[in-house]
Design a protein around this motif. Structure first.
Motif, mmCIF file in Angstrom:
data_model
loop_
_atom_site.group_PDB
_atom_site.id
_atom_site.type_symbol
_atom_site.label_atom_id
_atom_site.label_comp_id
_atom_site.label_asym_id
_atom_site.label_seq_id
_atom_site.Cartn_x
_atom_site.Cartn_y
_atom_site.Cartn_z
ATOM 1 N N GLU A 379 99.313 26.182 41.327
ATOM 2 C CA GLU A 379 99.351 24.782 40.865
ATOM 3 C C GLU A 379 98.226 23.968 41.500
ATOM 4 N N ARG A 380 98.090 24.125 42.821
ATOM 5 C CA ARG A 380 97.036 23.356 43.515
ATOM 6 C C ARG A 380 95.646 23.821 43.087
ATOM 7 N N ALA A 381 95.508 25.131 42.901
ATOM 8 C CA ALA A 381 94.202 25.669 42.507
ATOM 9 C C ALA A 381 93.816 25.171 41.111
ATOM 10 N N LEU A 382 94.782 25.192 40.180
ATOM 11 C CA LEU A 382 94.452 24.759 38.820
ATOM 12 C C LEU A 382 94.104 23.268 38.783
ATOM 13 N N ALA A 383 94.831 22.460 39.560
ATOM 14 C CA ALA A 383 94.528 21.021 39.590
ATOM 15 C C ALA A 383 93.101 20.795 40.095
ATOM 16 N N ALA A 384 92.680 21.600 41.090
ATOM 17 C CA ALA A 384 91.312 21.453 41.614
ATOM 18 C C ALA A 384 90.288 21.862 40.560
ATOM 19 N N VAL A 385 90.546 22.981 39.876
ATOM 20 C CA VAL A 385 89.582 23.480 38.882
ATOM 21 C C VAL A 385 89.484 22.519 37.699
ATOM 22 N N ASP A 386 90.623 22.064 37.198
ATOM 23 C CA ASP A 386 90.566 21.234 35.981
ATOM 24 C C ASP A 386 90.089 19.806 36.266
ATOM 25 N N HIS A 387 89.980 19.465 37.544
ATOM 26 C CA HIS A 387 89.336 18.190 37.876
ATOM 27 C C HIS A 387 87.890 18.211 37.365
ATOM 28 N N HIS A 388 87.273 19.403 37.360
ATOM 29 C CA HIS A 388 85.858 19.530 36.983
ATOM 30 C C HIS A 388 85.655 20.069 35.568
ATOM 31 N N HIS A 389 86.536 20.994 35.144
ATOM 32 C CA HIS A 389 86.250 21.722 33.907
ATOM 33 C C HIS A 389 86.132 20.775 32.717
ATOM 34 N N ALA A 390 85.002 20.883 32.030
ATOM 35 C CA ALA A 390 84.682 20.047 30.857
ATOM 36 C C ALA A 390 84.390 18.593 31.229
ATOM 37 N N TYR A 391 84.372 18.282 32.528
ATOM 38 C CA TYR A 391 84.073 16.901 32.943
ATOM 39 C C TYR A 391 82.879 16.796 33.874
ATOM 40 N N SER A 392 82.776 17.740 34.828
ATOM 41 C CA SER A 392 81.733 17.603 35.833
ATOM 42 C C SER A 392 80.356 17.739 35.183
ATOM 43 N N PRO A 393 79.461 16.744 35.378
ATOM 44 C CA PRO A 393 78.114 16.856 34.785
ATOM 45 C C PRO A 393 77.369 18.074 35.342
ATOM 46 N N ALA A 394 77.696 18.490 36.587
ATOM 47 C CA ALA A 394 77.000 19.646 37.169
ATOM 48 C C ALA A 394 77.221 20.895 36.316
ATOM 49 N N LEU A 395 78.428 21.043 35.749
ATOM 50 C CA LEU A 395 78.723 22.246 34.956
ATOM 51 C C LEU A 395 77.956 22.264 33.634
ATOM 52 N N ALA A 396 77.410 21.114 33.244
ATOM 53 C CA ALA A 396 76.627 21.061 32.007
ATOM 54 C C ALA A 396 75.158 21.369 32.265
ATOM 55 N N LEU A 397 74.751 21.479 33.538
ATOM 56 C CA LEU A 397 73.331 21.689 33.830
ATOM 57 C C LEU A 397 72.879 23.043 33.281
ATOM 58 N N PRO A 398 71.608 23.123 32.846
ATOM 59 C CA PRO A 398 71.138 24.372 32.227
ATOM 60 C C PRO A 398 71.326 25.598 33.106
ATOM 61 N N ASP A 399 71.125 25.492 34.441
ATOM 62 C CA ASP A 399 71.254 26.729 35.238
ATOM 63 C C ASP A 399 72.701 27.201 35.300
ATOM 64 N N PHE A 400 73.671 26.275 35.319
ATOM 65 C CA PHE A 400 75.085 26.682 35.284
ATOM 66 C C PHE A 400 75.391 27.364 33.952
ATOM 67 N N GLN A 401 74.954 26.722 32.875
ATOM 68 C CA GLN A 401 75.251 27.282 31.559
ATOM 69 C C GLN A 401 74.576 28.642 31.373
ATOM 70 N N GLN A 402 73.362 28.767 31.911
ATOM 71 C CA GLN A 402 72.639 30.034 31.805
ATOM 72 C C GLN A 402 73.383 31.148 32.554
ATOM 73 N N ARG A 403 73.901 30.821 33.731
ATOM 74 C CA ARG A 403 74.636 31.827 34.509
ATOM 75 C C ARG A 403 75.897 32.260 33.759
ATOM 76 N N GLN A 404 76.581 31.300 33.153
ATOM 77 C CA GLN A 404 77.826 31.648 32.458
ATOM 78 C C GLN A 404 77.519 32.477 31.202
ATOM 79 N N ARG A 405 76.395 32.177 30.547
ATOM 80 C CA ARG A 405 75.974 32.988 29.389
ATOM 81 C C ARG A 405 75.666 34.414 29.840
ATOM 82 N N TRP A 406 74.989 34.524 30.972
ATOM 83 C CA TRP A 406 74.636 35.859 31.490
ATOM 84 C C TRP A 406 75.916 36.648 31.780
ATOM 85 N N LEU A 407 76.877 36.009 32.427
ATOM 86 C CA LEU A 407 78.132 36.702 32.748
ATOM 87 C C LEU A 407 78.824 37.182 31.472
#
Ligand code: SF4
Length: 422
Positions: A379-407
């Protein structure tokens, strides 16, 4: 005609005044809200002694002035009272609050001829599914819908399946419906159901644009899913573990999800940024001890988090199944609601968010000296993750997106889910 509002049936919520959102979020306000709040005439004796301004300036963005609600030195909003209630709400009523506070933890997403309602799992009441059904709150939700949904919501295009392969909104719904069917298979643990979904999307992705253009998505997904289930009827006893490079990229993602940039920390300026930089270098290195990035996450050796933590508690399976279903139903994983991602990449990123939740749950369990995880860790882990998921501007940065595409393209998402879910 404006799009109609679709309400989910899987998720309940009412505010239980924990005050978490008033401590976690920086509330940016409009010029009109700033004027309204300043005219409310707040005095220090009404704000537990806070004598400074109630609104502060933010650096201008694109030449446009910005403001936020002021916070106390402990990081809480100046309007949060000792009972966990909002002082503006208590004195002037709910409509007098900034719109951002009124909308949380709801999210409204375009879906063609309708707008779908989603939820943010950073709120503990959403995590625990406590409160009234959305149907019982239709009046309030319609008021918010009128305030936040733009007039052109019905003209927003549907996300592609992959770059260059367009879908209609109906295709997206059919695809989501089939993923939901896979996620609700009884008597199958969630990690395996998630691997089925990823495998199904991979199988569809192996088909050419010509084959898929104009396809009827419901039968196409259903056929692919049957093939995947036949090939992987149960969780393989020995799992191919992720490569060192994949783990390094994944840890960088985990470091982002584990961050909690509180008001007090950000206000510390370069000292905070230097500490963050050093922590991120340690996450890349992955040896020694995990640096604590937010309160409650004790420093433990990186190696401890890699060992098996045993079967999931039943509540964790229910929670993460509900999480995935709510995100799919509310389209909170692709398109305009999630960094304009195509469906396949958006779903893979959602699966990585589940793997990151498992990583944080391991970290919490290890920090408490346990070798097994429990429902509260998830419960605590999911609350921490979803604080950022689809909201944090850092996750939209090209290097983050590129890494996730690579994975995704290296088939590492599947391995990471299987590895950290065990
Ligand atoms: S985090 Fe959720 S339950 Fe807590 S105060 Fe905010 S909306 Fe209410």
């Amino acid at each position: 005609m404006p799009p109609k509002l679709d309400l989910p049936t899987l998720q309940n919520w009412s505010c239980h005044n924990c005050g978490g959102c008033c401590r976690q979020h920086e509330i940016e306000i409009t010029a009109e809200e700033r004027q309204r709040i300043e005219q409310q005439g707040w005095q220090a004796d009404q704000l537990a002694g806070h004598a400074g301004p109630v609104v502060e300036s933010l650096p201008a963005r694109g030449g446009v002035a910005r403001w936020r609600l002021a916070h106390r030195s402990d990081g809480a909003c100046v309007f949060l009272d000792e009972r966990g209630l909002c002082r503006i709400h208590a004195r002037f009523g709910e409509p007098a609050k900034p719109l951002a506070c009124r909308v949380y933890p709801f999210a409204f997403h375009p879906a063609g001829d309708r707008v779908v309602l989603g939820f943010r799992f950073s709120c503990p009441s959403v995590v625990s599914n406590r409160g009234a059904t959305p149907a019982a709150q239709r009046g309030d939700l319609t008021t918010l819908y009128d305030l936040v949904v733009p007039n052109n919501a019905g003209t927003i295009a549907a996300p592609a399946f992959r770059p260059g392969l367009a879908l209609s909104w109906n295709d997206v719904r059919e695809l989501g419906g089939e993923l939901d069917r896979l996620l609700t298979r009884p008597a199958v643990p969630l990690p395996l159901r998630l691997l089925w979904c990823l495998g199904t999307l991979d199988l569809l992705n192996a088909r050419s644009d010509q084959e898929l253009a104009g396809a009827r998505w419901r039968p196409a997904v259903s056929q692919a899913a049957s093939a995947v289930i036949a090939e992987l009827p149960e969780m393989p006893p020995t799992l191919l573990s992720p490569t060192g490079m994949a783990r390094r990229m994944f840890r960088l993602l985990v470091a982002q999800y584990a961050r909690r940039d509180t008001f007090a920390e950000v206000s510390a300026g370069w000292r905070y940024r230097w500490r963050l930089f050093r922590s991120i270098v340690r996450f890349i290195w992955g040896a020694g001890r995990i640096p604590p990035l937010q309160a409650g996450f004790e420093s433990v050796p990186f190696a401890v988090v890699e060992r098996p933590f045993g079967p999931w508690p039943a509540q964790a399976d229910e929670l993460l199944t509900r999480y995935l279903r709510v995100k799919i139903e509310s389209l909170h994983y692709c398109g305009r609601a999630c960094y304009d991602l195509p469906v396949r990449q958006g779903f893979a990123n959602l699966a990585l968010a589940v793997a990151a939740t498992c990583y944080l749950a391991r970290w919490l369990a290890a920090g408490a000296g346990r070798r097994e995880w429990n429902a509260e860790d998830f419960e605590r882990a999911l609350a921490a993750v979803d604080h950022h998921h689809a909201y944090s501007p850092a996750l939209a940065l090209p290097d983050f997106q590129q890494r996730q595409r690579w994975l995704l393209n290296q088939r590492e998402v599947t391995r990471l889910v299987a590895w950290y879910a065990r």
